[in-house]
Structure formats: structure tokens, C-alpha cells
Design a protein around this motif. Structure first.
Motif, PDB file in Angstrom:
ATOM      1  N   ARG A  89      34.148  23.179  73.264  1.00 21.04           N
ATOM      2  CA  ARG A  89      33.986  22.225  74.366  1.00 21.04           C
ATOM      3  C   ARG A  89      32.535  21.793  74.574  1.00 21.04           C
ATOM      4  N   ASN A  90      31.579  22.710  74.462  1.00 22.27           N
ATOM      5  CA  ASN A  90      30.182  22.340  74.672  1.00 22.27           C
ATOM      6  C   ASN A  90      29.679  21.404  73.577  1.00 22.27           C
ATOM      7  N   LYS A  91      30.095  21.629  72.341  1.00 27.68           N
ATOM      8  CA  LYS A  91      29.728  20.728  71.243  1.00 27.68           C
ATOM      9  C   LYS A  91      30.306  19.330  71.478  1.00 27.68           C
ATOM     10  N   ILE A  92      31.533  19.291  71.962  1.00 30.72           N
ATOM     11  CA  ILE A  92      32.196  18.004  72.201  1.00 30.72           C
ATOM     12  C   ILE A  92      31.520  17.260  73.347  1.00 30.72           C
ATOM     13  N   ILE A  93      31.200  17.959  74.413  1.00 33.87           N
ATOM     14  CA  ILE A  93      30.511  17.337  75.554  1.00 33.87           C
ATOM     15  C   ILE A  93      29.152  16.808  75.106  1.00 33.87           C
ATOM     16  N   GLU A  94      28.425  17.602  74.340  1.00 31.92           N
ATOM     17  CA  GLU A  94      27.122  17.176  73.840  1.00 31.92           C
ATOM     18  C   GLU A  94      27.267  15.967  72.919  1.00 31.92           C
ATOM     19  N   TYR A  95      28.238  16.012  72.036  1.00 34.52           N
ATOM     20  CA  TYR A  95      28.460  14.886  71.119  1.00 34.52           C
ATOM     21  C   TYR A  95      28.790  13.616  71.892  1.00 34.52           C
ATOM     22  N   ASN A  96      29.593  13.725  72.918  1.00 38.59           N
ATOM     23  CA  ASN A  96      29.980  12.555  73.701  1.00 38.59           C
ATOM     24  C   ASN A  96      28.767  11.841  74.289  1.00 38.59           C
ATOM     25  N   THR A  97      27.725  12.575  74.627  1.00 40.15           N
ATOM     26  CA  THR A  97      26.532  11.942  75.200  1.00 40.15           C
ATOM     27  C   THR A  97      25.746  11.164  74.151  1.00 40.15           C
ATOM     28  N   THR A  98      26.019  11.395  72.876  1.00 38.90           N
ATOM     29  CA  THR A  98      25.279  10.699  71.812  1.00 38.90           C
ATOM     30  C   THR A  98      25.969   9.423  71.350  1.00 38.90           C
ATOM     31  N   ILE A  99      27.200   9.191  71.776  1.00 37.46           N
ATOM     32  CA  ILE A  99      27.923   7.995  71.337  1.00 37.46           C
ATOM     33  C   ILE A  99      27.389   6.789  72.108  1.00 37.46           C
ATOM     34  N   PRO A 100      26.911   5.762  71.397  1.00 41.15           N
ATOM     35  CA  PRO A 100      26.426   4.566  72.096  1.00 41.15           C
ATOM     36  C   PRO A 100      27.536   3.942  72.940  1.00 41.15           C
ATOM     37  N   SER A 101      27.164   3.435  74.110  1.00 49.79           N
ATOM     38  CA  SER A 101      28.168   2.905  75.039  1.00 49.79           C
ATOM     39  C   SER A 101      29.001   1.794  74.423  1.00 49.79           C
ATOM     40  N   GLU A 102      28.434   1.008  73.508  1.00 45.95           N
ATOM     41  CA  GLU A 102      29.217  -0.070  72.900  1.00 45.95           C
ATOM     42  C   GLU A 102      30.318   0.462  71.970  1.00 45.95           C
ATOM     43  N   ARG A 103      30.235   1.714  71.560  1.00 44.23           N
ATOM     44  CA  ARG A 103      31.275   2.299  70.718  1.00 44.23           C
ATOM     45  C   ARG A 103      32.358   2.968  71.546  1.00 44.23           C
ATOM     46  N   LYS A 104      32.122   3.132  72.831  1.00 38.00           N
ATOM     47  CA  LYS A 104      33.107   3.760  73.713  1.00 38.00           C
ATOM     48  C   LYS A 104      33.952   2.672  74.342  1.00 38.00           C
ATOM     49  N   ARG A 105      35.202   2.609  73.981  1.00 39.45           N
ATOM     50  CA  ARG A 105      36.112   1.674  74.654  1.00 39.45           C
ATOM     51  C   ARG A 105      36.593   2.272  75.953  1.00 39.45           C
ATOM     52  N   LYS A 106      36.966   3.513  75.891  1.00 41.62           N
ATOM     53  CA  LYS A 106      37.439   4.226  77.073  1.00 41.62           C
ATOM     54  C   LYS A 106      37.330   5.707  76.766  1.00 41.62           C
ATOM     55  N   TYR A 107      36.833   6.462  77.693  1.00 43.62           N
ATOM     56  CA  TYR A 107      36.722   7.896  77.470  1.00 43.62           C
ATOM     57  C   TYR A 107      37.289   8.622  78.668  1.00 43.62           C
ATOM     58  N   GLU A 108      38.222   9.481  78.393  1.00 42.42           N
ATOM     59  CA  GLU A 108      38.772  10.339  79.419  1.00 42.42           C
ATOM     60  C   GLU A 108      38.748  11.757  78.883  1.00 42.42           C
ATOM     61  N   SER A 109      38.374  12.680  79.723  1.00 37.96           N
ATOM     62  CA  SER A 109      38.352  14.075  79.317  1.00 37.96           C
ATOM     63  C   SER A 109      39.304  14.865  80.189  1.00 37.96           C
ATOM     64  N   CYS A 110      40.131  15.617  79.542  1.00 39.04           N
ATOM     65  CA  CYS A 110      41.066  16.474  80.251  1.00 39.04           C
ATOM     66  C   CYS A 110      40.868  17.885  79.711  1.00 39.04           C
ATOM     67  N   VAL A 111      40.211  18.704  80.476  1.00 43.36           N
ATOM     68  CA  VAL A 111      39.878  20.055  80.029  1.00 43.36           C
ATOM     69  C   VAL A 111      40.786  21.045  80.744  1.00 43.36           C
ATOM     70  N   THR A 112      41.471  21.823  79.963  1.00 43.23           N
ATOM     71  CA  THR A 112      42.340  22.867  80.500  1.00 43.23           C
ATOM     72  C   THR A 112      41.908  24.194  79.910  1.00 43.23           C
ATOM     73  N   LYS A 113      41.590  25.143  80.749  1.00 39.64           N
ATOM     74  CA  LYS A 113      41.191  26.465  80.277  1.00 39.64           C
ATOM     75  C   LYS A 113      42.413  27.198  79.744  1.00 39.64           C
ATOM     76  N   PRO A 114      42.293  27.787  78.550  1.00 36.94           N
ATOM     77  CA  PRO A 114      43.427  28.519  77.982  1.00 36.94           C
ATOM     78  C   PRO A 114      43.787  29.759  78.788  1.00 36.94           C
ATOM     79  N   ASN A 115      45.030  30.181  78.677  1.00 35.35           N
ATOM     80  CA  ASN A 115      45.494  31.386  79.373  1.00 35.35           C
ATOM     81  C   ASN A 115      44.969  32.630  78.730  1.00 35.35           C
TER      82      ASN A 115
END
Length: 76
Positions: free
Chosen positions: A50-76
Motif C-alpha cells: 500500500r505505501n508503494k502504491i500511495i507513493e507511486y500515485n503521487t508521481t503520476i502526472p495529473s494529465e494521465r489521471k482520468r479518475k482515481y479512487e482508492s478503496c483500502v480495506t485492512k485484511p483480517n
């Protein structure tokens, strides 16, 4: 295959975390053709990355993001 899937795969490939397509596009990938129009892309990723994904998301230029939604569920 669908251009959006190809572009998404190119965007996420080699970013240091594993992911998989799921939902309707996963069925299409299995079938090798688009079975119906889709309104979104569902991607599965591991909680441990999750931390790698969150960090990666901040590097994507806004023009490449059409829509971003994050749904994080902690495993049992």
C-alpha cells in the motif's frame, strides 16, 4: 485488447508492486475479447504494497489521471 487496459498495464508495470486486473476486464482478458462495454477498471493489489502504491500515485502526472479512487480495506 482494450486500449485503456493496455495503457493501464503500461502505467503500472515495473513499479515495484504486484497487481492484477479483476472484475469485468479480467473476464475479457481471459476470453481474449471485450464482452461488453465497461465503465471502470478494477485492480487488485496487496495490502503489504500500500505505501508503494500511495507513493507511486503521487508521481503520476495529473494529465494521465482520468479518475482515481482508492478503496483500502485492512485484511483480517
Amino acid at each position: 485488447m482494450n486500449l485503456l487496459i493496455t495503457q493501464t498495464n503500461d502505467l503500472l508495470n515495473n513499479q515495484g508492486f504486484q497487481y492484477a486486473f479483476c472484475g469485468g476486464f479480467a473476464v475479457d482478458l481471459f476470453l481474449g475479447c471485450e464482452s461488453r462495454p465497461h465503465g471502470d477498471i478494477n485492480i487488485l493489489a496487496y495490502w503489504k504494497d500500500r505505501n508503494k502504491i500511495i507513493e507511486y500515485n503521487t508521481t503520476i502526472p495529473s494529465e494521465r489521471k482520468r479518475k482515481y479512487e482508492s478503496c483500502v480495506t485492512k485484511p483480517n
